[in-house]
Design a protein around this motif. Structure first.
Motif, short mmCIF file in Angstrom:
data_model
loop_
_atom_site.label_atom_id
_atom_site.label_comp_id
_atom_site.label_asym_id
_atom_site.label_seq_id
_atom_site.Cartn_x
_atom_site.Cartn_y
_atom_site.Cartn_z
N THR A 186 0.84 -1.20 0.00
CA THR A 186 0.00 0.00 0.00
C THR A 186 0.87 1.24 0.00
OG1 THR A 186 -1.68 -1.19 1.22
CG2 THR A 186 -1.86 1.20 1.22
N ILE A 187 1.90 1.20 0.83
CA ILE A 187 2.78 2.36 0.91
C ILE A 187 3.64 2.50 -0.34
CG2 ILE A 187 4.71 3.35 2.20
CD1 ILE A 187 3.30 2.04 4.72
N VAL A 188 4.16 1.37 -0.82
CA VAL A 188 5.01 1.42 -2.02
C VAL A 188 4.23 1.97 -3.23
CG1 VAL A 188 6.16 -0.04 -3.74
CG2 VAL A 188 6.57 -0.43 -1.31
N LEU A 189 2.98 1.53 -3.37
CA LEU A 189 2.21 1.92 -4.55
C LEU A 189 1.55 3.29 -4.41
CD1 LEU A 189 0.40 -1.44 -5.39
CD2 LEU A 189 2.26 -0.39 -6.67
N SER A 190 1.30 3.69 -3.18
CA SER A 190 0.48 4.89 -2.99
C SER A 190 1.19 6.14 -3.50
CB SER A 190 0.13 5.06 -1.52
OG SER A 190 0.94 6.07 -0.96
N VAL A 211 -13.23 24.63 5.19
CA VAL A 211 -13.74 23.39 5.78
C VAL A 211 -12.76 22.27 5.46
CG1 VAL A 211 -15.62 21.70 5.78
CG2 VAL A 211 -16.13 24.14 5.60
N ASP A 212 -12.34 21.58 6.50
CA ASP A 212 -11.33 20.54 6.30
C ASP A 212 -11.90 19.16 6.63
OD1 ASP A 212 -8.53 19.50 6.04
OD2 ASP A 212 -8.87 19.02 8.15
N HIS A 213 -11.50 18.17 5.83
CA HIS A 213 -11.82 16.78 6.15
C HIS A 213 -10.83 16.31 7.20
CE1 HIS A 213 -13.75 17.11 2.20
NE2 HIS A 213 -14.54 16.15 2.61
N PHE A 214 -11.33 16.04 8.39
CA PHE A 214 -10.47 15.61 9.49
C PHE A 214 -9.68 14.35 9.08
CE2 PHE A 214 -9.79 13.09 13.35
CZ PHE A 214 -9.19 14.02 14.18
N ILE A 215 -10.38 13.30 8.72
CA ILE A 215 -9.73 12.14 8.07
C ILE A 215 -9.69 12.53 6.59
CG2 ILE A 215 -9.82 9.66 7.62
CD1 ILE A 215 -9.94 10.04 10.59
N PRO A 216 -8.52 12.48 5.97
CA PRO A 216 -8.39 13.03 4.61
C PRO A 216 -9.45 12.51 3.62
CG PRO A 216 -6.26 12.35 5.46
CD PRO A 216 -7.27 11.92 6.48
N TRP A 217 -9.90 13.42 2.78
CA TRP A 217 -10.88 13.04 1.77
C TRP A 217 -10.38 11.91 0.89
CZ3 TRP A 217 -11.28 12.56 -3.45
CH2 TRP A 217 -12.57 12.35 -3.94
N SER A 218 -9.09 11.96 0.56
CA SER A 218 -8.56 10.93 -0.35
C SER A 218 -8.72 9.54 0.25
CB SER A 218 -7.11 11.21 -0.72
OG SER A 218 -6.36 11.53 0.42
N PHE A 219 -8.92 9.43 1.56
CA PHE A 219 -9.21 8.13 2.14
C PHE A 219 -10.72 7.88 2.30
CE2 PHE A 219 -9.71 5.21 5.83
CZ PHE A 219 -9.29 4.07 5.15
N VAL A 220 -11.43 8.83 2.88
CA VAL A 220 -12.86 8.58 3.13
C VAL A 220 -13.72 8.70 1.87
CG1 VAL A 220 -12.88 9.20 5.56
CG2 VAL A 220 -13.25 10.97 3.88
N GLN A 221 -13.33 9.58 0.96
CA GLN A 221 -14.05 9.78 -0.30
C GLN A 221 -15.51 10.13 -0.08
OE1 GLN A 221 -12.64 8.25 -3.80
NE2 GLN A 221 -10.81 9.00 -2.80
N SER A 222 -15.81 10.78 1.02
CA SER A 222 -17.18 11.27 1.19
C SER A 222 -17.18 12.46 2.13
CB SER A 222 -18.09 10.16 1.71
OG SER A 222 -17.87 9.97 3.08
N ASP A 223 -18.27 13.21 2.10
CA ASP A 223 -18.35 14.40 2.95
C ASP A 223 -19.42 14.18 4.01
OD1 ASP A 223 -16.63 15.80 1.05
OD2 ASP A 223 -18.39 15.91 -0.24
N GLN A 224 -19.01 13.83 5.22
CA GLN A 224 -19.94 13.68 6.33
C GLN A 224 -19.62 14.77 7.32
OE1 GLN A 224 -22.25 11.41 6.22
NE2 GLN A 224 -21.43 10.21 4.50
N SER A 230 -7.23 4.35 8.43
CA SER A 230 -6.50 5.19 7.47
C SER A 230 -5.00 5.01 7.67
CB SER A 230 -6.94 6.65 7.55
OG SER A 230 -6.76 7.16 8.83
N ILE A 231 -4.58 4.83 8.91
CA ILE A 231 -3.15 4.58 9.16
C ILE A 231 -2.73 3.28 8.49
CG2 ILE A 231 -1.41 4.07 10.93
CD1 ILE A 231 -2.93 5.96 12.78
N ARG A 232 -3.56 2.25 8.67
CA ARG A 232 -3.23 0.95 8.06
C ARG A 232 -3.23 1.02 6.55
NH1 ARG A 232 -5.60 -3.04 12.45
NH2 ARG A 232 -5.38 -4.70 10.93
N ASN A 233 -3.90 1.98 5.99
CA ASN A 233 -3.95 2.13 4.54
C ASN A 233 -2.90 3.09 4.01
OD1 ASN A 233 -6.38 0.73 2.99
ND2 ASN A 233 -7.01 1.14 5.09
N GLY A 234 -1.92 3.38 4.84
CA GLY A 234 -0.80 4.17 4.34
C GLY A 234 -0.83 5.65 4.70
#
Ligand code: ZN
Length: 330
Positions: A25-29, A242-255, A316-320
């Motif tokens: 995940t880290i190598v490819l990301s 307005v900031d996505h606390f958990i980055p948008w690139s990971f959550v891909q949604s606006d809650q 999100s940490i586990r996903n890089g």
């Protein structure tokens, strides 16, 4: 630096599938710093050669260089996607291939297999030396020596048996992932009209154009201050974002439970990093307050639970997303 290494020994640490996924995940990301598409071409070549390993899980540099050269011949000569690296000038593999094609007057329509054997060998050997300087050591470093060993003198490359097994099991998925990330980078590096930015279109379909409605809700219930550094945002010259606390690139949604008011400074420096863990408690508190305050119109917080944002943080940490951010001015 690891790409200057001439020998890389295998880190014999035991790897579970989850460990391998995590490293990959880290190598490819896109978060890992890549200056060229070399890494992807090497992974593609390893996958192509999975069934060619000897009893010690070894491949020769020639086997790998053959696959690697084919990848670039196709991209550079056939499809004219010459830009394969960041920065000025072309990647060495690209320059070598183009020079070679010119020198031997090989038509662009020729696929690599169509070139005569003698010339093929010659080119592969040229590219092999590029790989020695720029490729084997780099991927070795990114995988922290956990995937393979290599030796420039003997020209051998030895996969960790667990990694070999893993690659056999998930071969198709790995090929698709590698192709995707490689295409994404090539798309970014090469200008139209060579490509049409299809991946970008597929990817950003979920992105909302404006977070303004959320900003209004948050400003209605809370003081106008930056969630991260506390800066007062009520002054006329301050810009509220307005900031996505958990980055948008990971959550891909606006809650709304993942959105906070932020000053421009914090928003710009945070980008798609995770905020330091202490902020997790702050956002849980904030959300608790929000649940109480917007009682009447609970819709916006449907299905929210503290547990979910904690889970999201850990996943999100586990996903890089393991780069942790703190505000500069705190
Ligand atoms: Zn701030």
């Amino acid at each position: 630096m690891s790409h200057k290494l001439k020998v890389g020994e295998l880190n014999e640490e035991y790897l579970t599938d989850e460990d391998v996924w995590r490293i990959l995940t880290i190598v490819l990301s896109p978060k890992s710093v890549k200056s060229s598409t070399y890494k992807y071409a090497l992974i593609k070549s390893i996958i192509e050669n999975l069934y060619q390993v000897n009893d010690d899980f070894e491949l020769t540099y020639d086997q790998l260089a053959y696959g690697f050269t084919k990848v670039y011949w196709n991209l550079v000569v056939h499809h004219d996607l010459v830009k394969q690296n960041r920065g000025n000038g072309n990647a060495k593999a690209v320059t070598d291939i183009l020079e070679f094609q010119m020198k031997h007057a090989i038509p662009s329509e020729f696929s690599f297999d169509k070139i005569n054997d003698r010339l093929q060998l010659k080119l592969v050997s040229k590219i092999k030396s590029v790989m020695k300087t720029n490729v084997f050591g780099a991927l070795y470093g990114d995988t922290k020596g956990q995937f393979y060993a290599f030796d420039h003198k003997r020209e051998y490359f030895r996969l960790k048996p667990a990694v070999h097994q893993f690659m056999l099991r998930y071969q198709l998925l790995l090929t698709n992932l590698t192709n995707y990330h490689m295409a994404r980078m090539i798309e970014e590096l090469n200008e139209v009209p060579n490509i049409n930015y299809l991946l970008e279109k597929v990817e950003t379909i979920a992105k909302r154009s404006s977070l303004k409605p959320f900003e209004e809700i948050l400003l209605h219930y809370f003081e106008a201050s930056c969630f991260y550094c506390g800066k007062d945002l009520s002054k006329s010259n301050s810009q509220t974002e307005v900031d996505h606390f958990i980055p948008w690139s990971f959550v891909q949604s606006d809650q709304i439970w993942n959105l906070v008011l932020s000053c421009r400074n914090c928003n710009n420096s945070k980008r798609d990093k995770l905020p330091e863990r202490s902020y997790l408690n702050s956002i849980i508190d904030r959300n608790e307050e929000l649940v109480e305050k917007v009682n009447e119109s609970k819709k916006v917080l449907n299905n929210y639970k503290d547990k979910k944002i904690i889970m999201l943080y850990d996943y999100s940490i586990r996903n890089g997303f393991d780069e942790i951010w703190v505000p500069n001015n705190r």
